[in-house]
Motif scaffolding. Structure first.
Motif, PDB file in Angstrom:
ATOM      1  N   LYS A 167       0.717  -1.150  -0.048  1.00 51.76           N
ATOM      2  CA  LYS A 167       0.094  -0.134  -0.170  1.00 51.76           C
ATOM      3  C   LYS A 167       0.917   1.264  -0.058  1.00 51.76           C
ATOM      4  O   LYS A 167       0.586   2.303  -0.793  1.00 51.76           O
ATOM      5  CB  LYS A 167      -0.941  -0.110   1.384  1.00 51.76           C
ATOM      6  CG  LYS A 167      -1.787  -1.113   1.243  1.00 51.76           C
ATOM      7  CD  LYS A 167      -2.864  -0.911   0.215  1.00 51.76           C
ATOM      8  CE  LYS A 167      -3.850   0.276   0.296  1.00 51.76           C
ATOM      9  NZ  LYS A 167      -5.001   0.086  -0.672  1.00 51.76           N
ATOM     10  N   SER A 168       1.880   1.048   0.642  1.00 54.90           N
ATOM     11  CA  SER A 168       2.728   2.462   0.702  1.00 54.90           C
ATOM     12  C   SER A 168       3.441   2.740  -0.648  1.00 54.90           C
ATOM     13  O   SER A 168       3.323   3.685  -1.057  1.00 54.90           O
ATOM     14  CB  SER A 168       4.128   1.668   1.673  1.00 54.90           C
ATOM     15  OG  SER A 168       4.946   3.011   1.809  1.00 54.90           O
ATOM     16  N   LYS A 169       3.804   1.696  -1.059  1.00 54.00           N
ATOM     17  CA  LYS A 169       4.340   1.930  -2.849  1.00 54.00           C
ATOM     18  C   LYS A 169       2.830   2.645  -3.726  1.00 54.00           C
ATOM     19  O   LYS A 169       3.474   3.407  -4.581  1.00 54.00           O
ATOM     20  CB  LYS A 169       4.632   0.602  -3.372  1.00 54.00           C
ATOM     21  CG  LYS A 169       5.812  -0.072  -2.636  1.00 54.00           C
ATOM     22  CD  LYS A 169       6.938   0.252  -3.198  1.00 54.00           C
ATOM     23  CE  LYS A 169       8.434  -0.091  -2.632  1.00 54.00           C
ATOM     24  NZ  LYS A 169       9.671   0.500  -2.978  1.00 54.00           N
ATOM     25  N   LEU A 170       1.805   1.731  -3.629  1.00 55.43           N
ATOM     26  CA  LEU A 170       0.832   2.228  -4.252  1.00 55.43           C
ATOM     27  C   LEU A 170       0.544   3.758  -4.058  1.00 55.43           C
ATOM     28  O   LEU A 170       0.103   4.527  -4.932  1.00 55.43           O
ATOM     29  CB  LEU A 170      -0.421   1.448  -4.089  1.00 55.43           C
ATOM     30  CG  LEU A 170      -1.659   1.580  -4.911  1.00 55.43           C
ATOM     31  CD1 LEU A 170      -1.227   1.224  -6.258  1.00 55.43           C
ATOM     32  CD2 LEU A 170      -2.873   0.833  -4.209  1.00 55.43           C
ATOM     33  N   SER A 171       0.362   4.174  -2.776  1.00 53.27           N
ATOM     34  CA  SER A 171       0.143   5.552  -2.321  1.00 53.27           C
ATOM     35  C   SER A 171       1.226   6.636  -2.397  1.00 53.27           C
ATOM     36  O   SER A 171       0.869   7.766  -2.602  1.00 53.27           O
ATOM     37  CB  SER A 171      -0.519   5.691  -1.137  1.00 53.27           C
ATOM     38  OG  SER A 171       0.352   5.095  -0.148  1.00 53.27           O
ATOM     39  N   GLY A 172       2.313   6.116  -2.584  1.00 53.36           N
ATOM     40  CA  GLY A 172       3.708   7.033  -2.769  1.00 53.36           C
ATOM     41  C   GLY A 172       4.093   7.493  -1.328  1.00 53.36           C
ATOM     42  O   GLY A 172       4.824   8.569  -1.189  1.00 53.36           O
ATOM     43  N   VAL A 173       3.789   6.715  -0.535  1.00 55.24           N
ATOM     44  CA  VAL A 173       4.345   7.015   0.991  1.00 55.24           C
ATOM     45  C   VAL A 173       5.661   6.276   1.315  1.00 55.24           C
ATOM     46  O   VAL A 173       5.976   5.081   0.456  1.00 55.24           O
ATOM     47  CB  VAL A 173       3.310   6.503   2.053  1.00 55.24           C
ATOM     48  CG1 VAL A 173       3.905   6.549   3.452  1.00 55.24           C
ATOM     49  CG2 VAL A 173       2.101   7.534   1.855  1.00 55.24           C
ATOM     50  N   THR A 174       6.667   7.146   1.951  1.00 54.97           N
ATOM     51  CA  THR A 174       7.726   6.446   2.245  1.00 54.97           C
ATOM     52  C   THR A 174       7.540   5.805   3.931  1.00 54.97           C
ATOM     53  O   THR A 174       6.942   6.569   4.562  1.00 54.97           O
ATOM     54  CB  THR A 174       8.900   7.534   2.580  1.00 54.97           C
ATOM     55  OG1 THR A 174       8.977   8.167   1.523  1.00 54.97           O
ATOM     56  CG2 THR A 174      10.060   7.056   2.644  1.00 54.97           C
ATOM     57  N   SER A 175       7.991   4.527   4.017  1.00 52.71           N
ATOM     58  CA  SER A 175       7.754   4.016   5.404  1.00 52.71           C
ATOM     59  C   SER A 175       9.040   3.313   5.966  1.00 52.71           C
ATOM     60  O   SER A 175       9.854   2.810   5.247  1.00 52.71           O
ATOM     61  CB  SER A 175       6.633   2.587   4.944  1.00 52.71           C
ATOM     62  OG  SER A 175       5.490   3.098   4.516  1.00 52.71           O
ATOM     63  N   ILE A 176       8.929   3.560   7.170  1.00 50.72           N
ATOM     64  CA  ILE A 176      10.171   3.133   7.991  1.00 50.72           C
ATOM     65  C   ILE A 176       9.777   2.334   9.137  1.00 50.72           C
ATOM     66  O   ILE A 176       8.795   2.773   9.926  1.00 50.72           O
ATOM     67  CB  ILE A 176      10.887   4.636   8.405  1.00 50.72           C
ATOM     68  CG1 ILE A 176      11.233   5.542   7.231  1.00 50.72           C
ATOM     69  CG2 ILE A 176      11.969   4.001   9.497  1.00 50.72           C
ATOM     70  CD1 ILE A 176      11.766   6.885   7.520  1.00 50.72           C
ATOM     71  N   PHE A 177      10.381   1.319   9.356  1.00 49.98           N
ATOM     72  CA  PHE A 177      10.184   0.316  10.299  1.00 49.98           C
ATOM     73  C   PHE A 177      11.229   0.103  11.278  1.00 49.98           C
ATOM     74  O   PHE A 177      12.559  -0.125  10.523  1.00 49.98           O
ATOM     75  CB  PHE A 177       9.709  -1.056   9.565  1.00 49.98           C
ATOM     76  CG  PHE A 177       8.656  -0.903   8.581  1.00 49.98           C
ATOM     77  CD1 PHE A 177       7.456  -1.333   9.193  1.00 49.98           C
ATOM     78  CD2 PHE A 177       8.854  -0.857   7.401  1.00 49.98           C
ATOM     79  CE1 PHE A 177       6.319  -0.922   8.031  1.00 49.98           C
ATOM     80  CE2 PHE A 177       7.581  -0.658   6.452  1.00 49.98           C
ATOM     81  CZ  PHE A 177       6.446  -0.708   6.948  1.00 49.98           C
ATOM     82  N   LEU A 178      11.040   0.320  12.345  1.00 52.23           N
ATOM     83  CA  LEU A 178      12.216  -0.220  13.224  1.00 52.23           C
ATOM     84  C   LEU A 178      11.963  -1.715  13.639  1.00 52.23           C
ATOM     85  O   LEU A 178      11.057  -2.192  14.125  1.00 52.23           O
ATOM     86  CB  LEU A 178      12.051   0.718  14.583  1.00 52.23           C
ATOM     87  CG  LEU A 178      12.682   2.136  14.710  1.00 52.23           C
ATOM     88  CD1 LEU A 178      12.039   3.115  13.263  1.00 52.23           C
ATOM     89  CD2 LEU A 178      12.985   2.631  15.754  1.00 52.23           C
ATOM     90  N   LEU A 179      13.435  -2.235  13.949  1.00 44.12           N
ATOM     91  CA  LEU A 179      13.232  -3.653  14.333  1.00 44.12           C
ATOM     92  C   LEU A 179      14.531  -3.870  15.348  1.00 44.12           C
ATOM     93  O   LEU A 179      15.361  -3.800  15.066  1.00 44.12           O
ATOM     94  CB  LEU A 179      13.368  -4.560  13.276  1.00 44.12           C
ATOM     95  CG  LEU A 179      13.323  -6.156  13.404  1.00 44.12           C
ATOM     96  CD1 LEU A 179      12.033  -6.525  13.884  1.00 44.12           C
ATOM     97  CD2 LEU A 179      13.713  -6.926  12.079  1.00 44.12           C
TER      98      LEU A 179
END
Lengths: 399, 222
Positions: free
Chosen positions: B162-174
């Motif tokens: 969804k992030s790709k589709l909507s053009g959002v940059t997403s950051i995940f911490l692990l």
């Protein structure tokens, strides 16, 4: 006493509520959620003196009841909750006469045992707030064992059941098996391009009525109020004198304008019934001094008709600015290239390029009717060919 | 494709910053400085007029604001405007916690649908402004405590798509130390770019793999 019902007018109208001994699955895509259907169905039946059992594994009873209140769909003493959530968090589940605590929500045996006992206690309706969590926390087989348990209890009682399910991509075989286990299936999905701009439900199966399927409706989950059937709003925007009022008055026989000295100073509105769609068009003023109104006018729009004067590319930056100010970037859009028959009018590809739009954005030419028929005191009427084409193009994006 | 400044000169010089519309996984041990990295990144994003959705799974929004303000960046003017928090933590200890001007309180880490709907909803609001939107998930490790790994993988795959589709940059911490190598490897495979951080002799270092400009040798982060 009447049968259980949905509490959503459109569903109750289309399906005549639902009879006892039936199971309804409400399957949502992960983007839209379906929990409000649970609140609404629960509230409607509780308010009608039905005894409702709620299996809760997604949130605490206190949070659930608070959510119901926020939607103005409060519960009452007829509701009993099996709390299979609290004890997996830092909240200790507190058994009361309305709450059965599952001591270990990770224990299949305890869950099945407590659920089975409650299902024998004479409820009218059992609601599963999240059927899919049985699969997420345990496995698919356990989820289907729960469905089998409910369906076996339903056979010998007055009970009906509603199961809320979120399809996180478990596979077609799982969904197909789920649908076969239910008497009726309602799908809840989002309508999206780059952003989600609407949501709808569709009854894809119902074995107690003869009507054709699917039966669909746009809706919104409103606080307070719950599920409301949604009437689309289409924004018509663009620079001054591009032809927004002309477009709306040409598309709608009942259009009205708030205007002064020939320029729109507040808004145009027109209702249209076209090609099987019913929609409201809202036009914005083009003059910069009314820009503070644009965000307000753009709110709730699900599609945009951007009207530009094909002969005035110098106004295109202003057109883009109006899209930004109406906060409608990302919505389905059609560019109405008006005055396309005048000298100096740009071709559609050139307009698209100068507006920095993707190739997929339709640019539709429109032209005025015979100049001899123009009334200087009325918005100029546009030829129906272009107007209809623009509307058709936008509606095709919305469905 | 644009780039977003992280606020770290050495990082931005070597990588040009974060590619917009990509997904990032930030990994490292407990003392590696993942949160410090993200707080500075958020400060830089907001200062450069990006919109930020911050998902919290292990502290309250009040604590987050305090922690970011402690870095010397004043969040005040951005709260509720270009910075919104989704608090997926507070209701695990206080079930009736309610929203405030910049925070939407979610049901808790088991309700991944609620989390996804909220992220999608707030991101959509920001996307309509026409600027860059960045979603920060702090952290996946907490979600893995409450959900089994296949469930989390499905969620992550969906969110990244969804992030790709909507053009959002997403950051995940692990926190990779908390999970098995198989879980870590699967999560890495679902995400475009992995930023690794470490603390050594009082200095912080980074690597970045998977992006257009990889930095495969440990480099000083400053």
């Amino acid at each position: 006493m009447s049968d259980p019902f949905f509490g959503v007018g459109k569903l109750d109208g289309d399906l005549d509520g639902f009879p006892p001994q039936k199971t309804v699955v409400i399957n949502a895509s992960p983007d839209v959620g379906n929990e409000v259907f649970g609140y609404q169905i629960s509230h409607a039946n509780l308010s009608n003196d039905k005894k409702v059992l709620l299996f809760l594994n997604r949130m605490s009873p206190a949070a659930y009841l608070a959510e119901m209140k926020e939607y103005n769909l409060p519960a009452n003493d007829n509701l009993k909750i099996i709390d299979a959530y609290s004890n997996i968090t830092g909240i200790k589940s507190q058994p009361t006469k309305n709450i059965v605590a599952v001591d270990n929500p990770y224990n299949k045996e305890e869950i099945s045992k407590k659920l089975s006992a409650e299902l024998d206690a004479g409820y009218d309706l059992v609601i599963f707030d999240s059927l899919s969590l049985f699969s997420d926390i345990f496995d698919i087989d356990f989820m289907f064992s729960i469905i089998d348990l409910v369906n076996s209890k339903i056979k010998d009682s007055k009970l009906s059941s509603v199961m809320l399910f979120t399809d996180w991509g478990y596979g077609e075989d799982v969904v197909s098996r789920l649908y076969k286990s239910a008497n009726a299936t309602i799908e809840v999905k989002g309508i999206e391009k780059r952003v989600i701009f609407g949501q709808y439900f569709a009854v894809v199966k119902c074995d107690w009525i003869e009507k054709s399927m699917p039966r669909t409706a746009l809706f919104k989950a409103v606080k307070p109020g719950g599920i409301k059937i949604y009437i689309p709003k289409i924004l018509v925007t663009g620079p001054t004198d591009a032809g927004k009022s002309s477009f709306i008055h040409s598309a709608s026989k009942t259009a009205v304008s708030v205007d002064k000295l020939g320029g729109t100073i507040a808004l145009d509105h027109g209702h249209i019934d076209f090609d099987g769609y019913s929609a409201d068009l809202f036009g914005t003023p083009g003059q910069e001094r009314f820009d503070p109104l644009l965000e307000l006018l753009g709110g709730e729009a699900i599609g945009v008709l951007l009207v530009v004067d094909s002969t005035k590319p110098d106004q295109f930056p202003r057109a883009l600015e109006m899209l930004r100010k109406t906060e409608t970037f990302g919505l389905p859009i059609v560019v109405v290239a008006n005055k396309a028959d005048l000298n100096g009018a740009l071709e559609t590809d050139d307009i698209r390029k100068r507006l920095h739009l993707e190739d997929s954005v339709p640019v539709i030419k429109t032209v005025a009717e015979d100049p001899s028929s123009i009334d200087p005191n009325q918005p100029t009427k546009l030829k129906s060919e272009g107007v209809d084409s623009a509307l058709r193009s936008l509606f095709s994006q919305l469905t | 494709m644009g780039f977003l400044s992280t606020g770290f000169k050495s990082f931005d010089t070597k990588t040009q910053g974060l590619e917009t519309k990509s997904t990032y996984l930030i990994v490292g041990s407990k003392d590696s400085g993942k949160e410090m990295f993200v707080y500075k990144l958020v400060s830089s994003l907001l200062a450069n007029k990006a919109d930020v959705v911050y998902v919290l799974t292990r502290k309250s929004s009040t604590d987050l604001v305090t922690d970011i303000n402690k870095t010397g960046f004043n969040l005040g003017q951005y709260l509720g405007e270009s910075f919104k928090v989704l608090d997926d933590f507070s209701r695990t200890i206080s079930p009736t916690m309610v929203d405030n001007a910049f925070t939407k309180v979610l049901n808790g880490p088991v309700d991944l649908t609620g989390l996804n709907v909220a992220v999608s909803s707030v991101s959509n609001e920001f996307l309509r402004n026409g600027g860059e939107v960045v979603d920060v998930f702090d952290s996946l490790s907490q979600l893995l405590i409450y959900n089994n790994s296949p469930t989390l993988f499905r969620f992550l795959q969906f969110v990244c798509g969804k992030s790709k589709l909507s053009g959002v940059t997403s950051i995940f911490l692990l926190d990779e130390e908390m999970h098995t190598p198989e879980i870590n490897e699967t999560i890495r495979s679902l995400i475009d770019v992995v930023i690794s951080l470490k603390l050594e002799n009082g200095k912080r270092y980074f690597t970045m793999s998977g992006g257009q400009k990889e930095v495969l040798d440990w480099s000083l982060l400053e």
